[in-house]
Design an enzyme around this catalytic site. Structure first.
Site, mmCIF file in Angstrom:
data_model
loop_
_atom_site.group_PDB
_atom_site.id
_atom_site.type_symbol
_atom_site.label_atom_id
_atom_site.label_comp_id
_atom_site.label_asym_id
_atom_site.label_seq_id
_atom_site.Cartn_x
_atom_site.Cartn_y
_atom_site.Cartn_z
ATOM 1 N N ASP A 138 -2.991 -10.777 17.682
ATOM 2 C CA ASP A 138 -1.818 -9.949 17.146
ATOM 3 C C ASP A 138 -0.405 -10.728 17.372
ATOM 4 O OD1 ASP A 138 -2.128 -6.927 16.116
ATOM 5 O OD2 ASP A 138 0.025 -7.223 16.496
ATOM 6 N N ASP A 142 -0.310 -15.579 14.013
ATOM 7 C CA ASP A 142 -0.176 -14.621 12.779
ATOM 8 C C ASP A 142 -1.155 -14.955 12.035
ATOM 9 O OD1 ASP A 142 0.646 -13.911 10.215
ATOM 10 O OD2 ASP A 142 2.695 -14.488 10.607
ATOM 11 N N VAL A 143 -2.247 -13.880 11.756
ATOM 12 C CA VAL A 143 -2.636 -14.498 10.576
ATOM 13 C C VAL A 143 -2.924 -15.206 9.867
ATOM 14 C CG1 VAL A 143 -4.384 -13.029 11.463
ATOM 15 C CG2 VAL A 143 -3.739 -12.447 9.487
ATOM 16 N N TYR A 160 -2.107 -2.540 -1.392
ATOM 17 C CA TYR A 160 -2.716 -2.439 -0.919
ATOM 18 C C TYR A 160 -4.384 -2.857 -1.509
ATOM 19 C CZ TYR A 160 -5.014 -0.078 2.832
ATOM 20 O OH TYR A 160 -5.348 0.007 4.507
ATOM 21 N N LYS A 172 -8.053 -4.660 -0.439
ATOM 22 C CA LYS A 172 -8.881 -4.832 0.085
ATOM 23 C C LYS A 172 -10.071 -3.908 -0.578
ATOM 24 C CE LYS A 172 -6.213 -3.074 3.859
ATOM 25 N NZ LYS A 172 -7.382 -3.858 5.152
ATOM 26 N N THR A 174 -3.044 6.702 13.315
ATOM 27 C CA THR A 174 -2.669 5.692 13.759
ATOM 28 C C THR A 174 -0.677 5.292 13.030
ATOM 29 O OG1 THR A 174 -2.712 4.209 11.965
ATOM 30 C CG2 THR A 174 -4.822 4.337 13.438
HETATM 31 N N1 NAD Z 1 -4.928 3.773 9.421
HETATM 32 C C1 NAD Z 1 -5.416 4.111 8.516
HETATM 33 O O1 NAD Z 1 -5.917 4.992 7.767
HETATM 34 C C2 NAD Z 1 -6.386 2.963 7.997
HETATM 35 C C3 NAD Z 1 -7.059 3.142 6.639
HETATM 36 C C4 NAD Z 1 -7.550 2.692 6.100
HETATM 37 C C5 NAD Z 1 -8.809 0.933 6.885
HETATM 38 N N2 NAD Z 1 -7.458 1.335 7.112
HETATM 39 C C6 NAD Z 1 -7.352 -0.914 7.835
HETATM 40 O O2 NAD Z 1 -7.709 -1.110 8.942
HETATM 41 C C7 NAD Z 1 -6.823 -2.030 9.262
HETATM 42 C C8 NAD Z 1 -6.417 -1.142 10.902
HETATM 43 O O3 NAD Z 1 -4.605 -0.074 10.805
HETATM 44 P P1 NAD Z 1 -3.998 0.505 10.635
HETATM 45 O O4 NAD Z 1 -3.889 1.665 10.981
HETATM 46 O O5 NAD Z 1 -4.725 0.213 12.738
HETATM 47 O O6 NAD Z 1 -3.386 -1.006 11.303
HETATM 48 P P2 NAD Z 1 -1.794 -0.570 11.982
HETATM 49 O O7 NAD Z 1 -0.836 -0.976 11.219
HETATM 50 O O8 NAD Z 1 -1.944 0.339 13.244
HETATM 51 O O9 NAD Z 1 -1.909 -2.430 13.439
HETATM 52 C C9 NAD Z 1 -2.259 -3.112 12.401
HETATM 53 C C10 NAD Z 1 -2.190 -4.649 14.140
HETATM 54 O O10 NAD Z 1 -1.910 -5.761 12.856
HETATM 55 C C11 NAD Z 1 -1.151 -6.459 13.545
HETATM 56 N N3 NAD Z 1 -0.381 -7.937 12.599
HETATM 57 C C12 NAD Z 1 -0.160 -7.075 11.368
HETATM 58 N N4 NAD Z 1 0.188 -8.442 10.589
HETATM 59 C C13 NAD Z 1 -0.623 -9.629 10.981
HETATM 60 C C14 NAD Z 1 -0.500 -10.611 11.029
HETATM 61 N N5 NAD Z 1 0.304 -11.426 10.137
HETATM 62 N N6 NAD Z 1 -0.816 -11.312 11.701
HETATM 63 C C15 NAD Z 1 -1.679 -10.885 13.083
HETATM 64 N N7 NAD Z 1 -1.088 -9.078 13.801
HETATM 65 C C16 NAD Z 1 -0.693 -8.496 12.215
HETATM 66 C C17 NAD Z 1 -0.050 -5.467 13.787
HETATM 67 O O11 NAD Z 1 0.675 -5.878 14.416
HETATM 68 C C18 NAD Z 1 -0.752 -3.972 14.653
HETATM 69 O O12 NAD Z 1 -1.133 -4.415 15.387
HETATM 70 C C19 NAD Z 1 -6.326 -2.714 8.295
HETATM 71 O O13 NAD Z 1 -7.262 -3.766 7.623
HETATM 72 C C20 NAD Z 1 -6.210 -1.085 7.059
HETATM 73 O O14 NAD Z 1 -5.725 -1.710 6.103
HETATM 74 C C21 NAD Z 1 -6.233 1.770 7.950
#
Ligand code: NAD
Length: 254
Positions: A39, A65-66, A158, A162, A193
């Site tokens: 992360d 950083d991905v 987004y 996706k 989240t």
């Molecule tokens: N929460 C939702 O409602 C939801 C719904 C559908 C899909 N998703 C997907 O699920 C996944 C996780 O969602 P979440 O809600 O836990 O997200 P979040 O935003 O709470 O957490 C994302 C994490 O990714 C890290 N991150 C961001 N950019 C980064 C980078 N460049 N390199 C490394 N790490 C990085 C952040 O620091 C964070 O810890 C995501 O792909 C999101 O699109 C979430």
């Protein structure tokens, strides 16, 4: 250990410091996998790795950083060196994208979404697959979204990233079906989240405003998505590849 279904596996999770990534990393460890937590937020990833180790599991946290080709390559190698070849890769990190129409969304925001949500997954998979080939097995889990299927106004970047991930997973699945490497997307609906707290102001508002869009009448919890990730990571999912597992409280059924 809960059931030990991931005993002997080595997992790597991007975006593991919070939310769905953290819940999945924790669930993988509880099921017996050694876990690398990647992360931007190293302190939070380290705290979770320490908690896993304190509970008797194996974990390491890495800043990554991905979007960064060299960094992701090095960190994937470091996890492999520490625990053995990575056999479960959850490509989960995604950036927050502002809510704006295609007309209003700045190019910078569009490029940021593509570089983290899409290129970041490509790079993670690119460097994980050789380790999986050497191990003779692998499961790539790409976190997509119900918005990969259901378009939402003002969420162009987004939805587009996706949707593209569904196709990327299918391509990886076809390229490596004969190598015993599976690739699937995992598509959550709205999950409580920090991402939603940021989007709606706080989680209570997110639940009130967006919960009802889900036929079950509520948002999901990270642990509910993590259980699906455990399934995809496990040998129970041996016959599942090139597919999308939708865990969305019925959102996309309408
Ligand atoms: N929460 C939702 O409602 C939801 C719904 C559908 C899909 N998703 C997907 O699920 C996944 C996780 O969602 P979440 O809600 O836990 O997200 P979040 O935003 O709470 O957490 C994302 C994490 O990714 C890290 N991150 C961001 N950019 C980064 C980078 N460049 N390199 C490394 N790490 C990085 C952040 O620091 C964070 O810890 C995501 O792909 C999101 O699109 C979430």
């Amino acid at each position: 250990m809960v059931n030990g279904v991931l005993k002997g596996k080595v997992a790597l999770v991007t975006g593991a410091a919070q939310g769905i990534g953290l819940a999945s990393a924790r669930a993988f460890a509880e099921e017996g996998a050694a876990v690398g937590l990647l992360d931007l937020n190293l302190a939070a990833a380290e705290a979770e790795a320490a908690a896993i180790k304190a509970a008797g599991g194996q974990a390491m946290a890495c800043y990554c950083d991905v979007r960064n080709d060299d960094a992701i390559q090095q960190v994937v190698a470091a996890v492999g060196n520490a625990f053995g070849p990575v056999t479960v890769g959850m490509c989960n990190a995604a950036t927050l994208t502002q809510t704006a129409s295609v007309v209003d969304l700045p190019l910078e925001d569009w490029n940021q979404a593509l570089s983290v949500n899409l290129t970041g997954v490509f790079l993670t998979a690119k460097y994980l697959i050789p380790q999986m080939l050497s191990a003779g097995e692998g499961s790539i889990i790409i976190t997509a979204s119900q918005m990969a299927r259901v378009a939402t106004p003002l969420r162009g970047a987004y939805c587009a990233t996706k949707g593209a991930l569904l196709q990327l997973a299918k391509v990886i699945a076809l390229e490596h079906a004969e190598d015993n490497i599976r690739a699937n997307t995992l598509s959550p609906g709205g999950v409580a989240t920090d991402r939603l707290a940021q989007q709606f102001g706080d989680l209570e508002r997110a639940e009130q405003e967006w919960g009802p869009a889900h036929p079950v009448g509520r948002l999901g919890q990270p642990a509910e998505i993590a259980r699906a990730a455990v399934y995809l990571a496990s040998d129970d999912a041996q016959f599942m590849t090139g597919s999308d597992l939708l865990i969305d409280g019925g959102y996309a059924a309408r």
